[in-house]
Design a protein around this motif. Sequence first.
Motif, short mmCIF file in Angstrom:
data_model
loop_
_atom_site.label_atom_id
_atom_site.label_comp_id
_atom_site.label_asym_id
_atom_site.label_seq_id
_atom_site.Cartn_x
_atom_site.Cartn_y
_atom_site.Cartn_z
N UNK A 76 0.85 -1.19 0.00
CA UNK A 76 0.00 0.00 0.00
C UNK A 76 0.88 1.24 0.00
N UNK A 77 0.32 2.30 -0.53
CA UNK A 77 0.96 3.61 -0.53
C UNK A 77 0.03 4.53 0.26
N UNK A 78 0.29 4.68 1.57
CA UNK A 78 -0.64 5.41 2.43
C UNK A 78 -1.00 6.82 1.95
N UNK A 79 -0.05 7.54 1.37
CA UNK A 79 -0.33 8.93 0.96
C UNK A 79 -1.42 9.02 -0.11
N UNK A 80 -1.56 7.98 -0.93
CA UNK A 80 -2.58 8.01 -1.99
C UNK A 80 -3.68 6.98 -1.77
N UNK A 81 -3.57 6.21 -0.71
CA UNK A 81 -4.58 5.17 -0.45
C UNK A 81 -5.25 5.43 0.90
N UNK A 82 -4.77 4.79 1.95
CA UNK A 82 -5.44 4.84 3.26
C UNK A 82 -5.52 6.24 3.87
N UNK A 83 -4.57 7.11 3.56
CA UNK A 83 -4.54 8.44 4.16
C UNK A 83 -4.70 9.56 3.13
N UNK A 84 -5.23 9.22 1.97
CA UNK A 84 -5.41 10.21 0.90
C UNK A 84 -6.37 11.32 1.31
N UNK A 85 -7.28 11.03 2.23
CA UNK A 85 -8.25 12.03 2.67
C UNK A 85 -7.60 13.17 3.47
N UNK A 86 -6.41 12.94 3.97
CA UNK A 86 -5.70 13.98 4.73
C UNK A 86 -4.95 14.89 3.76
N UNK A 87 -4.85 16.13 4.09
CA UNK A 87 -4.04 17.05 3.30
C UNK A 87 -2.56 16.81 3.56
N UNK A 88 -1.70 17.42 2.75
CA UNK A 88 -0.25 17.22 2.91
C UNK A 88 0.26 17.58 4.31
N UNK A 89 -0.26 18.65 4.91
CA UNK A 89 0.21 19.06 6.24
C UNK A 89 -0.18 18.03 7.30
N UNK A 90 -1.41 17.53 7.22
CA UNK A 90 -1.87 16.54 8.19
C UNK A 90 -1.11 15.23 8.04
N UNK A 91 -0.83 14.84 6.80
CA UNK A 91 -0.03 13.61 6.59
C UNK A 91 1.37 13.80 7.16
N UNK A 92 1.97 14.96 6.90
CA UNK A 92 3.32 15.23 7.42
C UNK A 92 3.32 15.20 8.95
N UNK A 93 2.29 15.78 9.56
CA UNK A 93 2.19 15.79 11.02
C UNK A 93 2.06 14.36 11.57
N UNK A 94 1.43 13.48 10.80
CA UNK A 94 1.25 12.08 11.21
C UNK A 94 2.46 11.22 10.84
N UNK A 95 3.47 11.82 10.18
CA UNK A 95 4.66 11.07 9.80
C UNK A 95 4.50 10.25 8.53
N UNK A 96 3.48 10.57 7.74
CA UNK A 96 3.23 9.83 6.51
C UNK A 96 3.79 10.62 5.34
N UNK A 97 4.95 10.19 4.91
CA UNK A 97 5.63 10.86 3.81
C UNK A 97 5.15 10.28 2.48
N UNK A 98 5.35 11.03 1.41
CA UNK A 98 4.94 10.56 0.09
C UNK A 98 5.71 9.31 -0.33
N UNK A 99 6.89 9.10 0.20
CA UNK A 99 7.72 7.95 -0.20
C UNK A 99 7.56 6.73 0.72
N UNK A 100 6.55 6.77 1.60
CA UNK A 100 6.31 5.66 2.54
C UNK A 100 5.42 4.59 1.90
N UNK A 101 5.82 3.34 2.06
CA UNK A 101 5.04 2.19 1.62
C UNK A 101 4.88 1.22 2.78
N UNK A 102 3.80 0.44 2.76
CA UNK A 102 3.60 -0.63 3.72
C UNK A 102 3.44 -1.93 2.95
#
Length: 141
Positions: A76-102
């Motif tokens: 999975x690619x959280x930034x575009x899948x599970x956490x896509x509903x969050x904006x870039x700032x909220x993802x960054x605050x949660x530690x979810x970078x664009x280059x993160x995969x699970x």
Amino acid sequence: VAEFLCKHDRISKVYYPGLPTHPGYETAKRQMKDFGGVVSFEVDSNYKQFANAVASQKPSVIYLAESLGGVESLLTHPATMSHAYLGPEARAAAGIKDNLFRLSVGIEHADDIINSLKAALEATKPSNEQLLTAIPNIALS
């Protein structure tokens, strides 16, 4: 799989409690029989190329998916899948970078999963940071 990712030059960070370098390793060792089958990692290369390289492999060993629930290896690619509903700032605050995969490691042989990851990583271009460190320092006068 986690150990392979730790050693690859196009992986900048690996999150897996079964690695002695993980901050929760001692706790996980006490509480778990095994360390689980999910490993998260940050790609230090073009993450879109990496995802496309995984998705385009034939035969597929790892599948890109929204969910990690299955017997097959799923990425999975959280930034575009599970956490896509969050904006870039909220993802960054949660530690979810664009280059993160699970990666949820499935029932495939570990060597097949590693070979699939290796092929996808080798198909990607290095990040700008890697390119800059590869260029020797030249004094301009």
